[in-house]
Design an enzyme around this catalytic site. Structure first.
Site, PDB file in Angstrom:
ATOM      1  N   SER A  52       0.864  -1.142  -0.088  1.00 32.31           N
ATOM      2  CA  SER A  52      -0.022   0.031  -0.075  1.00 32.31           C
ATOM      3  C   SER A  52       0.897   1.142  -0.106  1.00 32.31           C
ATOM      4  O   SER A  52       0.503   2.242  -0.807  1.00 32.31           O
ATOM      5  CB  SER A  52      -0.925   0.059   1.247  1.00 32.31           C
ATOM      6  OG  SER A  52      -1.628  -1.252   1.402  1.00 32.31           O
ATOM      7  N   GLY A  53       1.758   1.253   0.802  1.00 33.07           N
ATOM      8  CA  GLY A  53       2.704   2.539   1.154  1.00 33.07           C
ATOM      9  C   GLY A  53       3.541   2.537  -0.140  1.00 33.07           C
ATOM     10  O   GLY A  53       3.901   3.606  -0.610  1.00 33.07           O
ATOM     11  N   GLN A  82      -5.398  -5.859   1.730  1.00 33.47           N
ATOM     12  CA  GLN A  82      -5.775  -6.677   2.833  1.00 33.47           C
ATOM     13  C   GLN A  82      -6.916  -6.186   3.755  1.00 33.47           C
ATOM     14  O   GLN A  82      -7.702  -6.932   4.321  1.00 33.47           O
ATOM     15  CB  GLN A  82      -4.557  -6.514   3.538  1.00 33.47           C
ATOM     16  CG  GLN A  82      -3.275  -6.982   3.027  1.00 33.47           C
ATOM     17  CD  GLN A  82      -1.884  -6.712   3.779  1.00 33.47           C
ATOM     18  OE1 GLN A  82      -2.072  -6.570   5.098  1.00 33.47           O
ATOM     19  NE2 GLN A  82      -0.989  -6.075   3.142  1.00 33.47           N
ATOM     20  N   VAL A 117      14.497  -7.055  -0.789  1.00 33.33           N
ATOM     21  CA  VAL A 117      16.013  -6.481  -0.060  1.00 33.33           C
ATOM     22  C   VAL A 117      16.411  -7.417   1.058  1.00 33.33           C
ATOM     23  O   VAL A 117      15.784  -7.867   1.639  1.00 33.33           O
ATOM     24  CB  VAL A 117      15.121  -5.174   0.593  1.00 33.33           C
ATOM     25  CG1 VAL A 117      16.585  -4.448   1.105  1.00 33.33           C
ATOM     26  CG2 VAL A 117      14.597  -4.228  -0.329  1.00 33.33           C
ATOM     27  N   CYS A 200      -4.102  -3.112  11.503  1.00 39.81           N
ATOM     28  CA  CYS A 200      -5.441  -3.045  11.884  1.00 39.81           C
ATOM     29  C   CYS A 200      -6.126  -3.801  13.341  1.00 39.81           C
ATOM     30  O   CYS A 200      -6.638  -4.730  12.943  1.00 39.81           O
ATOM     31  CB  CYS A 200      -6.299  -3.442  10.757  1.00 39.81           C
ATOM     32  SG  CYS A 200      -8.061  -3.186  10.803  1.00 39.81           S
ATOM     33  N   LYS A 343      -1.388   0.727  12.950  1.00 42.25           N
ATOM     34  CA  LYS A 343      -1.022   0.367  11.495  1.00 42.25           C
ATOM     35  C   LYS A 343      -2.264   0.195  10.788  1.00 42.25           C
ATOM     36  O   LYS A 343      -2.652  -1.101  10.895  1.00 42.25           O
ATOM     37  CB  LYS A 343      -0.027  -0.765  11.645  1.00 42.25           C
ATOM     38  CG  LYS A 343       1.191  -0.414  12.392  1.00 42.25           C
ATOM     39  CD  LYS A 343       2.244  -1.431  12.463  1.00 42.25           C
ATOM     40  CE  LYS A 343       3.167  -1.339  13.494  1.00 42.25           C
ATOM     41  NZ  LYS A 343       4.167  -0.029  13.304  1.00 42.25           N
ATOM     42  N   THR A 344      -2.577   1.169   9.821  1.00 40.49           N
ATOM     43  CA  THR A 344      -3.701   0.743   8.941  1.00 40.49           C
ATOM     44  C   THR A 344      -3.426   1.516   7.442  1.00 40.49           C
ATOM     45  O   THR A 344      -2.582   2.443   7.264  1.00 40.49           O
ATOM     46  CB  THR A 344      -4.962   1.702   9.276  1.00 40.49           C
ATOM     47  OG1 THR A 344      -4.898   2.783   9.331  1.00 40.49           O
ATOM     48  CG2 THR A 344      -5.421   0.998  10.768  1.00 40.49           C
ATOM     49  N   ALA A 346      -5.480   3.229   6.206  1.00 43.37           N
ATOM     50  CA  ALA A 346      -6.043   4.865   6.308  1.00 43.37           C
ATOM     51  C   ALA A 346      -4.828   5.605   6.789  1.00 43.37           C
ATOM     52  O   ALA A 346      -4.777   6.749   6.185  1.00 43.37           O
ATOM     53  CB  ALA A 346      -7.283   4.728   7.237  1.00 43.37           C
ATOM     54  N   CYS A 378     -10.370   3.062  11.433  1.00 46.24           N
ATOM     55  CA  CYS A 378     -10.619   1.591  11.592  1.00 46.24           C
ATOM     56  C   CYS A 378     -12.152   1.549  11.605  1.00 46.24           C
ATOM     57  O   CYS A 378     -12.974   1.922  12.389  1.00 46.24           O
ATOM     58  CB  CYS A 378     -10.101   1.145  12.986  1.00 46.24           C
ATOM     59  SG  CYS A 378     -10.047  -0.770  13.055  1.00 46.24           S
TER      60      CYS A 378
HETATM   61  P1  FAD Z   1       2.153  -3.770   2.814  1.00 49.28           P
HETATM   62  O1  FAD Z   1       0.642  -3.169   2.295  1.00 49.28           O
HETATM   63  O2  FAD Z   1       1.897  -4.974   3.688  1.00 49.28           O
HETATM   64  O3  FAD Z   1       3.271  -3.928   2.014  1.00 49.28           O
HETATM   65  C1  FAD Z   1       4.432  -4.388   2.489  1.00 49.28           C
HETATM   66  C2  FAD Z   1       5.376  -4.615   1.127  1.00 49.28           C
HETATM   67  O4  FAD Z   1       6.545  -5.000   1.195  1.00 49.28           O
HETATM   68  C3  FAD Z   1       4.399  -6.079   0.365  1.00 49.28           C
HETATM   69  O5  FAD Z   1       4.025  -6.171  -0.790  1.00 49.28           O
HETATM   70  C4  FAD Z   1       5.651  -7.205   0.654  1.00 49.28           C
HETATM   71  O6  FAD Z   1       5.508  -8.088  -0.310  1.00 49.28           O
HETATM   72  C5  FAD Z   1       6.883  -6.246   0.417  1.00 49.28           C
HETATM   73  N1  FAD Z   1       8.008  -6.873   1.391  1.00 49.28           N
HETATM   74  C6  FAD Z   1       8.182  -7.596   1.994  1.00 49.28           C
HETATM   75  N2  FAD Z   1       9.451  -8.007   2.268  1.00 49.28           N
HETATM   76  C7  FAD Z   1      10.232  -7.556   1.412  1.00 49.28           C
HETATM   77  C8  FAD Z   1      11.514  -7.330   1.033  1.00 49.28           C
HETATM   78  N3  FAD Z   1      12.543  -7.914   1.921  1.00 49.28           N
HETATM   79  N4  FAD Z   1      11.885  -6.723   0.159  1.00 49.28           N
HETATM   80  C9  FAD Z   1      11.038  -5.856  -0.754  1.00 49.28           C
HETATM   81  N5  FAD Z   1       9.851  -5.942  -0.455  1.00 49.28           N
HETATM   82  C10 FAD Z   1       9.361  -6.648   0.566  1.00 49.28           C
HETATM   83  N6  FAD Z   1      -6.320  -0.896   7.045  1.00 49.28           N
HETATM   84  C11 FAD Z   1      -7.331   0.048   6.996  1.00 49.28           C
HETATM   85  O7  FAD Z   1      -7.054   1.271   6.771  1.00 49.28           O
HETATM   86  N7  FAD Z   1      -8.835  -0.467   7.159  1.00 49.28           N
HETATM   87  C12 FAD Z   1      -9.069  -1.641   7.259  1.00 49.28           C
HETATM   88  O8  FAD Z   1     -10.345  -1.807   7.395  1.00 49.28           O
HETATM   89  C13 FAD Z   1      -7.928  -2.790   7.326  1.00 49.28           C
HETATM   90  N8  FAD Z   1      -8.499  -3.864   8.032  1.00 49.28           N
HETATM   91  C14 FAD Z   1      -7.148  -4.889   7.608  1.00 49.28           C
HETATM   92  C15 FAD Z   1      -7.858  -6.161   7.974  1.00 49.28           C
HETATM   93  C16 FAD Z   1      -6.750  -7.384   7.626  1.00 49.28           C
HETATM   94  C17 FAD Z   1      -7.216  -8.739   7.944  1.00 49.28           C
HETATM   95  C18 FAD Z   1      -5.379  -6.884   7.400  1.00 49.28           C
HETATM   96  C19 FAD Z   1      -4.514  -8.006   7.346  1.00 49.28           C
HETATM   97  C20 FAD Z   1      -5.026  -5.581   7.410  1.00 49.28           C
HETATM   98  C21 FAD Z   1      -6.063  -4.488   7.355  1.00 49.28           C
HETATM   99  N9  FAD Z   1      -5.777  -3.283   7.370  1.00 49.28           N
HETATM  100  C22 FAD Z   1      -6.718  -2.222   7.175  1.00 49.28           C
HETATM  101  C23 FAD Z   1      -4.110  -2.785   7.304  1.00 49.28           C
HETATM  102  C24 FAD Z   1      -3.591  -2.423   5.952  1.00 49.28           C
HETATM  103  O9  FAD Z   1      -3.668  -3.694   5.109  1.00 49.28           O
HETATM  104  C25 FAD Z   1      -1.970  -2.304   6.287  1.00 49.28           C
HETATM  105  O10 FAD Z   1      -1.815  -1.452   7.217  1.00 49.28           O
HETATM  106  C26 FAD Z   1      -1.505  -1.743   5.103  1.00 49.28           C
HETATM  107  O11 FAD Z   1      -1.470  -2.479   3.958  1.00 49.28           O
HETATM  108  C27 FAD Z   1      -0.011  -1.129   5.375  1.00 49.28           C
HETATM  109  O12 FAD Z   1       0.767  -0.980   4.131  1.00 49.28           O
HETATM  110  P2  FAD Z   1       2.228  -1.188   3.965  1.00 49.28           P
HETATM  111  O13 FAD Z   1       2.642  -0.579   2.939  1.00 49.28           O
HETATM  112  O14 FAD Z   1       2.819  -0.566   5.110  1.00 49.28           O
HETATM  113  O15 FAD Z   1       2.360  -2.853   3.969  1.00 49.28           O
HETATM  114  C1  UQ1 Z   2      -9.147   5.495   4.255  1.00 51.98           C
HETATM  115  O1  UQ1 Z   2      -8.417   6.697   3.902  1.00 51.98           O
HETATM  116  C2  UQ1 Z   2      -8.605   4.348   3.628  1.00 51.98           C
HETATM  117  O2  UQ1 Z   2      -7.458   4.234   2.906  1.00 51.98           O
HETATM  118  C3  UQ1 Z   2      -7.659   4.213   1.501  1.00 51.98           C
HETATM  119  C4  UQ1 Z   2      -8.932   3.100   4.335  1.00 51.98           C
HETATM  120  O3  UQ1 Z   2      -8.321   1.816   3.883  1.00 51.98           O
HETATM  121  C5  UQ1 Z   2      -8.964   0.987   3.454  1.00 51.98           C
HETATM  122  C6  UQ1 Z   2      -9.982   3.140   5.308  1.00 51.98           C
HETATM  123  O4  UQ1 Z   2     -10.604   2.038   5.802  1.00 51.98           O
HETATM  124  C7  UQ1 Z   2     -10.364   4.433   5.621  1.00 51.98           C
HETATM  125  C8  UQ1 Z   2     -11.767   4.494   6.622  1.00 51.98           C
HETATM  126  C9  UQ1 Z   2     -10.206   5.700   5.101  1.00 51.98           C
HETATM  127  C10 UQ1 Z   2     -10.582   7.068   5.622  1.00 51.98           C
HETATM  128  C11 UQ1 Z   2     -11.377   7.368   4.592  1.00 51.98           C
HETATM  129  C12 UQ1 Z   2     -12.729   8.237   4.792  1.00 51.98           C
HETATM  130  C13 UQ1 Z   2     -13.292   8.468   3.601  1.00 51.98           C
HETATM  131  C14 UQ1 Z   2     -13.182   8.342   6.138  1.00 51.98           C
END
Ligand code: FAD
Ligand code: UQ1
Length: 449
Positions: A52-53, A82, A117, A200, A343-344, A346, A378
């Protein structure tokens, strides 16, 4: 801007995206590099992780410095949304709908280095990949996410091969939750929350509310006991939402045990062993008909040993600017960071807008001037058609976007979670066009006054 105007904006972003994602069409849109041992590359902006990030920031960096000056290191062929896994575990969405090929979300023209990495050396502005490639950079954005540690629970991960256990936290096990729920006849449904930071933190209990709703719908609720065992000393970190959730637990006869940490699973006997964190050595065995495991989580190994990490292994950032505390050309976003907020995705969206600005300022050799306030959100799914939309900041103060009491269960918020958020993610956030709701909040509230 009203809610309908916000929807219209997102559908506008989605329009340019209707090109099909057939292999040939998106493969040509960016260059992808597979590993060639001992090769060297240099890039202006290097992004570690294409989740995502990582994808969000690479889209923003492409706009800033041009696609040819951005590269992303990401090993996975698939990118997953996710947050939808909560609904997949309850049978309300398919797992297929959660994933798209990484190639289709990589911004066109950005170089995709398809490997892991294995070492980060910020003193020499270089990273190494698992096949020995060295990449040097001017600016580094770390977006590596976190690691799941099922193996820290005795009996797992092998236990996950047995029926009656599921876990929404992994692509491989999320469908097992739904299977266990459908197969449930009578007995205990048990849900865990580990003794570690998690992504989350609402998700471990959302699946409990959905289980309760499903068992009511299918007439089995009176034969079920539902128990949420959490390592935390609270049900939720923000009082306003915790109060609402306690009321729901009381009204629906859901048992909550605080400071209970899952330490062992015995799948052959259908037993889960929890330790009481305030009474060391004291354990309690819960017989289960269905068990949902939220695994312990922690930083990646590559982060833990690196000069970029704090003592616990998380990326050591300034919590307002998202710039590294020691290396001014290093930045971070998302689950891999030590930002003291849940950690989300959002949170990642809100962080991306601040980080974009911080990097611009650093590139211009001026001081960062935009501050991240810890915004995170959340959507607490409380049934198949209701959500409490928690939004708050570093001080655990609600930061609600909509001019409604978001502490109440609402149908409209369920639709937002289930139908609108995925669009906002794929077409807004990953294209670097969505930086969280802050710019809309005051307008929304004004509009209703
Ligand atoms: P990630 O999206 O996990 O990305 C990390 C990336 O790094 C992956 O693509 C991985 O393959 C890569 N990587 C790993 N190791 C290496 C390496 N050694 N070298 C290079 N790349 C590597 N968030 C919300 O906002 N709302 C919700 O309702 C919500 N519900 C969730 C429900 C569940 C069941 C889960 C699992 C998550 C939920 N989240 C929710 C959380 C959200 O998905 C994460 O916080 C978000 O994806 C974090 O983004 P990120 O880029 O930090 O990590
Ligand atoms: C949000 O920005 C976001 O990222 C796209 C989520 O992840 C899936 C969310 O669950 C939520 C609630 C937000 C916040 C967005 C609004 C419009 C309240």
């Amino acid at each position: 801007m009203s809610a309908s105007a916000l929807r219209a904006q997102v559908s506008q972003w989605g329009r340019g995206c209707s090109r099909t994602y057939g292999w040939t069409s998106y493969q040509s849109l960016h260059s992808s590099t597979t590993c060639r041992a001992a090769s060297k590359e240099h890039v202006k902006v290097l992004v570690l992780g294409g989740g995502s990030g990582g994808i969000t920031m690479s889209a923003r960096m492409k706009r800033k410095v041009g696609a040819e000056n951005v590269a992303v290191v990401e090993p996975s062929e698939m990118h997953y949304y996710q947050p939808i896994w909560t609904l997949v575990g309850a049978g309300a969405k398919t797992v297929e709908s959660s994933g798209r090929p990484t190639a289709s979300v990589m911004p066109s023209g950005v170089r995709w280095i398809k490997s892991k990495v294995s070492e980060v050396s910020p003193d020499t502005n270089s990273v190494r990949t698992d096949c020995g490639k060295e990449i040097t950079y001017e600016y580094l954005i770390v977006a590596l996410g976190l690691q799941l540690h099922y193996e820290r629970i005795k009996g797992l991960p092998e236990g996950l091969d047995h029926p009656k256990i599921g876990s929404n936290y992994s692509r491989k096990t999320v469908q097992k939750t739904w299977k266990a729920l459908q197969d449930f006849k009578e007995g205990n449904a048990v849900f865990s929350f580990p003794n570690s930071p998690v992504k989350c933190p609402g998700a471990p209990q959302k699946i409990m509310y959905l289980t309760d709703a499903y068992l009511r719908k299918t007439g089995k609720r009176s034969s079920a006991t539902i128990t949420y065992n959490t390592s935390l000393p609270v049900l939720f970190g923000v009082k306003k939402y915790a109060d609402a959730l306690w009321e729901i637990c009381k009204a629906r006869d859901l048992n909550v045990n605080l400071r209970h940490n899952l330490v062992e699973v015995r799948p052959d006997k259908q037993e889960a062993v929890f330790e009481h964190l305030d009474k060391p050595g004291e354990t309690k065995v819960f017989q289960y008909e269905m068990l949902h495991v939220t695994p312990p989580m922690g930083p990646l190994d590559v982060m833990k040993g690196s000069p970029l990490a704090d003592g616990a292994g998380w990326l050591n950032l300034n919590k307002e600017t998202l710039q590294h505390q020691l290396y001014p050309n290093v930045f971070g976003i998302g689950d891999c960071t030590n930002l003291p907020t849940p950690k989300t995705a959002a949170a990642v969206a809100a962080q991306s807008a601040v980080l974009d600005r911080t990097i611009s300022r650093v590139m211009e050799k001026s001081q960062p001037d935009k501050k991240y306030n810890g915004y995170t959100s959340c959507p607490l799914v409380t049934s198949y058609n209701t959500v409490i939309l928690a939004e708050f900041d570093y001080n655990l103060q609600p930061q609600e976007t909509f001019p409604l009491d978001q502490g109440k269960e609402r149908r409209v918020m369920y639709h937002m979670k289930a139908d609108f958020m995925p669009h906002l993610y794929w077409h807004g956030m990953l294209r670097g066009l969505w930086g969280g709701p802050a710019p809309y909040r005051s307008v929304m509230h004004l509009g209703m006054k």
